[in-house]
Design a protein around this motif. Structure first.
Motif, PDB file in Angstrom:
ATOM      1  N   GLU A 258      39.823  38.315  37.105  1.00  0.00           N
ATOM      2  CA  GLU A 258      38.829  38.867  36.308  1.00  0.00           C
ATOM      3  C   GLU A 258      37.623  38.617  35.968  1.00  0.00           C
ATOM      4  N   TYR A 259      36.155  39.202  35.339  1.00  0.00           N
ATOM      5  CA  TYR A 259      35.103  38.788  35.679  1.00  0.00           C
ATOM      6  C   TYR A 259      34.119  39.569  35.164  1.00  0.00           C
ATOM      7  N   GLY A 260      33.178  38.959  34.324  1.00  0.00           N
ATOM      8  CA  GLY A 260      32.411  39.319  33.621  1.00  0.00           C
ATOM      9  C   GLY A 260      31.536  38.587  32.713  1.00  0.00           C
ATOM     10  N   THR A 261      31.074  39.419  32.229  1.00  0.00           N
ATOM     11  CA  THR A 261      30.232  38.422  30.688  1.00  0.00           C
ATOM     12  C   THR A 261      30.927  38.224  30.000  1.00  0.00           C
ATOM     13  N   VAL A 262      30.317  36.946  29.235  1.00  0.00           N
ATOM     14  CA  VAL A 262      30.963  35.831  27.856  1.00  0.00           C
ATOM     15  C   VAL A 262      31.089  36.895  27.472  1.00  0.00           C
TER      16      VAL A 262
ATOM     17  N   ASN B  88      35.863  40.983  24.924  1.00  0.00           N
ATOM     18  CA  ASN B  88      37.514  41.440  25.756  1.00  0.00           C
ATOM     19  C   ASN B  88      38.356  41.569  26.919  1.00  0.00           C
ATOM     20  N   PRO B  89      39.327  40.454  26.158  1.00  0.00           N
ATOM     21  CA  PRO B  89      40.015  40.460  27.574  1.00  0.00           C
ATOM     22  C   PRO B  89      40.487  41.055  28.263  1.00  0.00           C
ATOM     23  N   LYS B  90      41.290  41.503  29.159  1.00  0.00           N
ATOM     24  CA  LYS B  90      41.840  42.186  30.315  1.00  0.00           C
ATOM     25  C   LYS B  90      42.878  42.335  30.406  1.00  0.00           C
ATOM     26  N   HIS B  91      43.059  40.580  31.002  1.00  0.00           N
ATOM     27  CA  HIS B  91      44.220  40.557  32.220  1.00  0.00           C
ATOM     28  C   HIS B  91      44.499  39.649  31.413  1.00  0.00           C
ATOM     29  N   PRO B  92      46.096  39.102  31.745  1.00  0.00           N
ATOM     30  CA  PRO B  92      47.193  38.905  30.462  1.00  0.00           C
ATOM     31  C   PRO B  92      46.903  36.846  30.810  1.00  0.00           C
TER      32      PRO B  92
ATOM     33  N   THR C  79      44.022  35.941  31.375  1.00  0.00           N
ATOM     34  CA  THR C  79      42.928  35.473  30.673  1.00  0.00           C
ATOM     35  C   THR C  79      43.538  35.071  29.364  1.00  0.00           C
ATOM     36  N   TRP C  80      44.306  36.355  28.534  1.00  0.00           N
ATOM     37  CA  TRP C  80      44.840  36.363  27.332  1.00  0.00           C
ATOM     38  C   TRP C  80      45.368  34.844  26.809  1.00  0.00           C
ATOM     39  N   GLY C  81      46.492  34.265  28.337  1.00  0.00           N
ATOM     40  CA  GLY C  81      47.487  32.984  28.278  1.00  0.00           C
ATOM     41  C   GLY C  81      46.049  31.841  28.135  1.00  0.00           C
ATOM     42  N   LEU C  82      44.781  32.138  28.921  1.00  0.00           N
ATOM     43  CA  LEU C  82      44.328  30.885  28.935  1.00  0.00           C
ATOM     44  C   LEU C  82      43.362  30.795  27.268  1.00  0.00           C
ATOM     45  N   LEU C  83      43.228  31.855  26.885  1.00  0.00           N
ATOM     46  CA  LEU C  83      42.723  31.541  25.120  1.00  0.00           C
ATOM     47  C   LEU C  83      43.291  31.038  24.599  1.00  0.00           C
ATOM     48  N   GLY C  84      44.581  31.378  24.715  1.00  0.00           N
ATOM     49  CA  GLY C  84      45.484  31.231  23.047  1.00  0.00           C
ATOM     50  C   GLY C  84      46.646  30.068  23.705  1.00  0.00           C
ATOM     51  N   SER C  85      46.017  29.180  24.677  1.00  0.00           N
ATOM     52  CA  SER C  85      46.550  27.885  25.037  1.00  0.00           C
ATOM     53  C   SER C  85      45.656  26.651  24.797  1.00  0.00           C
ATOM     54  N   MET C  86      44.190  27.291  24.234  1.00  0.00           N
ATOM     55  CA  MET C  86      42.799  26.275  24.291  1.00  0.00           C
ATOM     56  C   MET C  86      43.419  25.413  22.567  1.00  0.00           C
ATOM     57  N   PRO C  87      43.559  24.327  22.462  1.00  0.00           N
ATOM     58  CA  PRO C  87      43.203  24.238  20.959  1.00  0.00           C
ATOM     59  C   PRO C  87      41.952  24.170  20.168  1.00  0.00           C
ATOM     60  N   ASP C  88      42.499  24.512  19.314  1.00  0.00           N
ATOM     61  CA  ASP C  88      40.903  24.845  17.951  1.00  0.00           C
ATOM     62  C   ASP C  88      41.082  23.287  17.031  1.00  0.00           C
TER      63      ASP C  88
ATOM     64  N   THR D  75      29.650  46.173  33.844  1.00  0.00           N
ATOM     65  CA  THR D  75      29.637  44.712  34.037  1.00  0.00           C
ATOM     66  C   THR D  75      31.196  43.806  34.075  1.00  0.00           C
ATOM     67  N   HIS D  76      32.054  44.103  33.937  1.00  0.00           N
ATOM     68  CA  HIS D  76      33.252  43.996  33.312  1.00  0.00           C
ATOM     69  C   HIS D  76      34.566  44.630  34.330  1.00  0.00           C
ATOM     70  N   PHE D  77      35.482  43.166  34.835  1.00  0.00           N
ATOM     71  CA  PHE D  77      36.193  44.154  35.960  1.00  0.00           C
ATOM     72  C   PHE D  77      37.941  42.766  36.241  1.00  0.00           C
ATOM     73  N   ALA D  78      38.778  43.764  35.956  1.00  0.00           N
ATOM     74  CA  ALA D  78      39.703  42.998  35.902  1.00  0.00           C
ATOM     75  C   ALA D  78      41.419  43.815  37.049  1.00  0.00           C
ATOM     76  N   LYS D  79      41.661  42.248  37.328  1.00  0.00           N
ATOM     77  CA  LYS D  79      42.763  42.888  37.849  1.00  0.00           C
ATOM     78  C   LYS D  79      43.882  42.859  37.682  1.00  0.00           C
ATOM     79  N   THR D  80      44.184  43.834  36.876  1.00  0.00           N
ATOM     80  CA  THR D  80      46.214  44.394  36.112  1.00  0.00           C
ATOM     81  C   THR D  80      46.752  45.607  36.320  1.00  0.00           C
ATOM     82  N   TRP D  81      47.625  45.244  36.796  1.00  0.00           N
ATOM     83  CA  TRP D  81      48.699  47.106  36.496  1.00  0.00           C
ATOM     84  C   TRP D  81      47.941  47.665  35.081  1.00  0.00           C
ATOM     85  N   LEU D  82      47.653  46.999  33.872  1.00  0.00           N
ATOM     86  CA  LEU D  82      47.787  47.058  33.010  1.00  0.00           C
ATOM     87  C   LEU D  82      46.438  47.719  32.953  1.00  0.00           C
TER      88      LEU D  82
END
Length: 350
Positions: free
Chosen positions: A237-241, A247-251, A253-262, A314-321
């Motif tokens: 996945e590639y795009g602006t911040v 608007n993350p599109k790759h699963p 990226t979702w996993g990375l975002l969800g596994s970070m403690p806040d 500006t936004h690209f993602a490598k997923t069949w979804l």
């Protein structure tokens, strides 16, 4: 319009091992413009550091091999350059800030000499002018009493101060491109924030382009203009911040975002984990490399590698979804709340 400084096209890097050929970087492409920060993120083993070392041409050959692609800096392809030619590019055009400042510095050499050596190698000036410039660099990176510190050894500095010295050395020949390979990992949280602030400040003053390698998406929200998410040696996945966070599109990226403690925004949901582990790149899997770890994987994911779908300009993602015939799957709500927390924190630090 900003000028394109770096263009990486279909870069492939292999390593020959006793077990077989490791395909560490598999067709990576991206661009970097003047004064811009690109963050490359992903788990350990995703190919981030190999990509950054490949740009610097620090891959030992053998066992490494540039198996294909181009690395074009300011219109010049670096791949065919000899080691002698690259030694002029390193420091002068591209410099690197390494992860551990203690191993990056020579413990037997005074700090001032380590900076002046770089200045004298790349610029035709006298030793006294080089000393004066080195003291100014120490001051620029926030080292107090730079004249006194100039004469000291690395062991006389704290971890954060040593990293500031490493940044001063990287800036010594005024490079156009700075590659920071997890520059804050070895530091505590307070010092991390200071170093990130310092890098943003230096970029503002000097207009330097930065490639920031990290596994910490919280850091990315605060420092980057654009983001490349890497998995199994590829950019998935590639795009602006804003593209990646809003608007993350790759699963993955979702996993990375969800596994970070806040810890700052009282997000109380249980941390998500990405099941399994990255694939063996001696035998890369058929289809989508992330499929075995992807709860939304479809039959095609195990058969055919997805193309890079365009989400926006500006936004690209490598997923069949993203295929028109794929089921519509929304990002999990718990991850959305966590993303809001990162953005709030980044805006607060901005």
């Amino acid at each position: 319009m900003k000028k394109k400084l770096l263009e990486v096209n279909d870069l492939r890097v292999n390593f020959k091992t006793y077990a077989g050929i490791v395909q560490a970087v598999r067709g990576v492409s991206f661009e970097l413009y003047e004064g811009e920060t690109l963050a490359i993120v992903g788990e350990s083993g995703s190919g981030k550091s190999v990509t950054s070392n490949a740009i610097m041409k620090l891959i030992p050959q053998p066992p490494g091999l540039y198996a294909g692609g181009e690395i074009i800096l300011d219109g010049k392809n670096l791949i065919p350059l000899t080691e002698k030619q690259m030694s002029k590019v390193r420091g002068n055009d591209i410099a690197m800030i390494f992860q551990d400042p203690m191993t990056a510095l020579n413990p037997t050499m005074r700090v001032g000499r380590q900076i002046t050596e770089v200045i004298l190698k790349h610029q035709k000036i006298s030793a006294s002018e080089a000393k004066e410039r080195a003291i100014k660099l120490l001051d620029l990176v926030g080292i107090p009493m730079p004249e006194k510190r100039f004469k000291q050894f690395p062991h006389e500095f704290s971890g954060g101060m040593r990293q500031r010295v490493v940044i001063a050395i990287a800036l010594a020949a005024d490079p156009k491109l700075l590659i920071a390979d997890e520059p804050t990992t070895a530091l505590d949280v307070t010092i991390q924030a200071q170093i990130l602030e310092l890098m943003k400040d230096i970029q503002k003053k000097r207009g330097t382009s930065i490639i920031f390698i990290t596994h910490d998406l919280g850091v990315v929200a605060n420092v980057a203009d654009r983001v490349a998410v890497m998995y199994a040696g590829q950019i998935v996945e590639y795009g602006t911040v804003n593209d990646i966070f809003y608007n993350p599109k790759h699963p993955y990226t979702w996993g990375l975002l969800g596994s970070m403690p806040d810890l700052k925004n009282n997000v109380k949901e249980e941390l998500r984990t990405i099941p399994g582990s990255p694939p063996d790149l001696i035998h890369p899997p058929k289809g989508d490399a992330f499929a075995p770890r992807n709860e939304y994987a479809m039959a095609i994911d195990y058969e055919e590698e997805p193309p890079m779908f365009q989400v926006s300009d500006t936004h690209f993602a490598k997923t069949w979804l993203l295929h028109p015939d794929a089921p519509q799957i929304e990002i999990p709500e718990s991850i959305s709340r966590r993303i809001e927390g990162y953005l709030k924190e980044a805006q607060g630090n901005g």
